[in-house]
Design an enzyme around this catalytic site. Structure first.
Site, mmCIF file in Angstrom:
data_model
loop_
_atom_site.group_PDB
_atom_site.id
_atom_site.type_symbol
_atom_site.label_atom_id
_atom_site.label_comp_id
_atom_site.label_asym_id
_atom_site.label_seq_id
_atom_site.Cartn_x
_atom_site.Cartn_y
_atom_site.Cartn_z
ATOM 1 N N LYS A 52 12.168 -12.042 26.364
ATOM 2 C CA LYS A 52 13.415 -11.915 27.131
ATOM 3 C C LYS A 52 14.515 -12.817 26.546
ATOM 4 O O LYS A 52 14.224 -13.764 25.794
ATOM 5 C CB LYS A 52 13.141 -12.245 28.602
ATOM 6 C CG LYS A 52 12.209 -11.224 29.281
ATOM 7 C CD LYS A 52 12.074 -11.507 30.776
ATOM 8 C CE LYS A 52 11.181 -10.464 31.442
ATOM 9 N NZ LYS A 52 11.081 -10.680 32.914
ATOM 10 N N TYR B 12 14.289 -0.366 33.876
ATOM 11 C CA TYR B 12 13.717 -0.932 35.102
ATOM 12 C C TYR B 12 13.870 -0.004 36.303
ATOM 13 O O TYR B 12 13.816 -0.465 37.448
ATOM 14 C CB TYR B 12 14.352 -2.296 35.393
ATOM 15 C CG TYR B 12 13.732 -3.442 34.618
ATOM 16 C CD1 TYR B 12 12.358 -3.703 34.684
ATOM 17 C CD2 TYR B 12 14.509 -4.288 33.840
ATOM 18 C CE1 TYR B 12 11.795 -4.768 33.989
ATOM 19 C CE2 TYR B 12 13.946 -5.355 33.144
ATOM 20 C CZ TYR B 12 12.585 -5.586 33.229
ATOM 21 O OH TYR B 12 12.023 -6.642 32.556
ATOM 22 N N PHE C 183 16.019 -7.642 43.935
ATOM 23 C CA PHE C 183 16.356 -8.380 42.713
ATOM 24 C C PHE C 183 16.777 -7.484 41.548
ATOM 25 O O PHE C 183 16.975 -7.964 40.436
ATOM 26 C CB PHE C 183 15.187 -9.288 42.303
ATOM 27 C CG PHE C 183 13.867 -8.578 42.050
ATOM 28 C CD1 PHE C 183 13.611 -7.955 40.841
ATOM 29 C CD2 PHE C 183 12.884 -8.546 43.034
ATOM 30 C CE1 PHE C 183 12.400 -7.307 40.605
ATOM 31 C CE2 PHE C 183 11.671 -7.905 42.813
ATOM 32 C CZ PHE C 183 11.428 -7.280 41.590
ATOM 33 N N ARG D 247 -1.412 -8.871 29.775
ATOM 34 C CA ARG D 247 -1.013 -9.378 31.099
ATOM 35 C C ARG D 247 -1.647 -10.756 31.345
ATOM 36 O O ARG D 247 -1.019 -11.639 31.919
ATOM 37 C CB ARG D 247 -1.447 -8.405 32.198
ATOM 38 C CG ARG D 247 -0.844 -7.007 32.074
ATOM 39 C CD ARG D 247 0.551 -6.891 32.580
ATOM 40 N NE ARG D 247 0.653 -7.121 33.997
ATOM 41 C CZ ARG D 247 1.819 -7.130 34.638
ATOM 42 N NH1 ARG D 247 2.956 -6.932 33.982
ATOM 43 N NH2 ARG D 247 1.860 -7.346 35.928
ATOM 44 N N ARG E 181 4.038 -17.448 30.131
ATOM 45 C CA ARG E 181 5.066 -17.710 31.155
ATOM 46 C C ARG E 181 5.027 -19.159 31.624
ATOM 47 O O ARG E 181 6.072 -19.738 31.946
ATOM 48 C CB ARG E 181 4.909 -16.723 32.303
ATOM 49 C CG ARG E 181 5.477 -15.353 31.911
ATOM 50 C CD ARG E 181 5.073 -14.296 32.856
ATOM 51 N NE ARG E 181 5.883 -13.090 32.709
ATOM 52 C CZ ARG E 181 5.627 -11.961 33.352
ATOM 53 N NH1 ARG E 181 4.618 -11.877 34.175
ATOM 54 N NH2 ARG E 181 6.399 -10.907 33.173
ATOM 55 N N ASN F 139 11.489 -15.416 33.162
ATOM 56 C CA ASN F 139 10.093 -15.787 32.901
ATOM 57 C C ASN F 139 9.674 -15.561 31.448
ATOM 58 O O ASN F 139 8.500 -15.618 31.122
ATOM 59 C CB ASN F 139 9.141 -15.131 33.912
ATOM 60 C CG ASN F 139 9.234 -13.622 33.914
ATOM 61 O OD1 ASN F 139 9.867 -13.033 33.048
ATOM 62 N ND2 ASN F 139 8.593 -12.992 34.876
ATOM 63 N N HIS G 182 8.125 -9.957 28.927
ATOM 64 C CA HIS G 182 7.719 -8.771 29.693
ATOM 65 C C HIS G 182 6.515 -8.137 29.028
ATOM 66 O O HIS G 182 6.427 -8.099 27.801
ATOM 67 C CB HIS G 182 8.872 -7.751 29.712
ATOM 68 C CG HIS G 182 8.426 -6.383 30.167
ATOM 69 N ND1 HIS G 182 8.350 -6.037 31.496
ATOM 70 C CD2 HIS G 182 7.979 -5.295 29.465
ATOM 71 C CE1 HIS G 182 7.890 -4.787 31.589
ATOM 72 N NE2 HIS G 182 7.658 -4.310 30.378
ATOM 73 N N GLU H 250 7.129 2.995 27.933
ATOM 74 C CA GLU H 250 7.981 1.901 27.449
ATOM 75 C C GLU H 250 8.012 1.853 25.918
ATOM 76 O O GLU H 250 9.054 1.548 25.328
ATOM 77 C CB GLU H 250 7.489 0.569 28.038
ATOM 78 C CG GLU H 250 7.682 0.507 29.553
ATOM 79 C CD GLU H 250 7.189 -0.797 30.182
ATOM 80 O OE1 GLU H 250 6.908 -1.763 29.444
ATOM 81 O OE2 GLU H 250 7.100 -0.842 31.424
#
Ligand code: ATP
Ligand code: MG
Length: 138
Positions: free
Chosen positions: A9, A49, A57, A85, A102, A112, A115, A126
């Site tokens: 990010k 998203y 949010f 993950r 993270r 964070n 992704h 994606e």
């Protein structure tokens, strides 16, 4: 080999943490099968998203992700989706396990650091959002 989609990010790119994050990813046994640095427009971020569009949010999420460049990657490994993950840790860095990406590089739940796709189906969608087939190592 299973493939997942990840991106570093903007906050982690800006803080010069990209190299360390990619090093950790490779050390954890993932092959970087495709990689590009891109800056999403607000419209592209909204599309990416879309599944979160009803969430409170959503606007913050879209603004965060489109405020700077991101580094998108296709990562290949057995069990890539679930294993990535685990390597990322919980969405909130404060709750993430020690040693996870993270925990190490996230600043807050909004920023964070990284992704990762949350299912094989979403990973394929994606991957198609960022890359065409010719750009991905088989
Ligand atoms: P996890 O599924 O483990 O919670 P995730 O990254 O998939 O992690 P999502 O719930 O899918 O998290 O949310 C997508 C992104 O939206 C998160 O990575 C985070 O940056 C942001 N986000 C999630 N929950 C909140 C929240 N309550 N407030 C602000 N931003 C949030
Ligand atoms: Mg999720």
């Amino acid at each position: 080999m299973e493939k997942t989609l990840a991106f570093i990010k903007p906050e982690a790119v800006c803080n010069n943490n990209s190299g360390k994050i990619i090093d950790s990813i490779e050390n954890a046994g993932f092959q970087v099968a495709a990689l590009k640095m891109v800056r999403l427009s607000v419209e592209q971020a909204q599309k990416f998203y879309e599944i979160h569009k009803e969430k409170a949010f959503f606007d913050d999420l879209v603004n965060n992700i489109s405020c700077g460049s991101i580094i998108a990657m296709v990562l290949a490994k057995e069990n890539a989706v679930d294993d990535f993950r685990k390597l990322m840790g919980a969405a909130n860095p404060a709750a993430a396990e020690e040693g996870t990406l993270r925990k190490l590089y996230g600043e807050s739940i909004e920023k964070n650091g990284i992704h990762g796709a949350d299912s094989l189906e979403n990973a394929n969608t994606e991957i198609g959002f960022f890359f065409n087939k010719l750009e991905i190592i088989e």
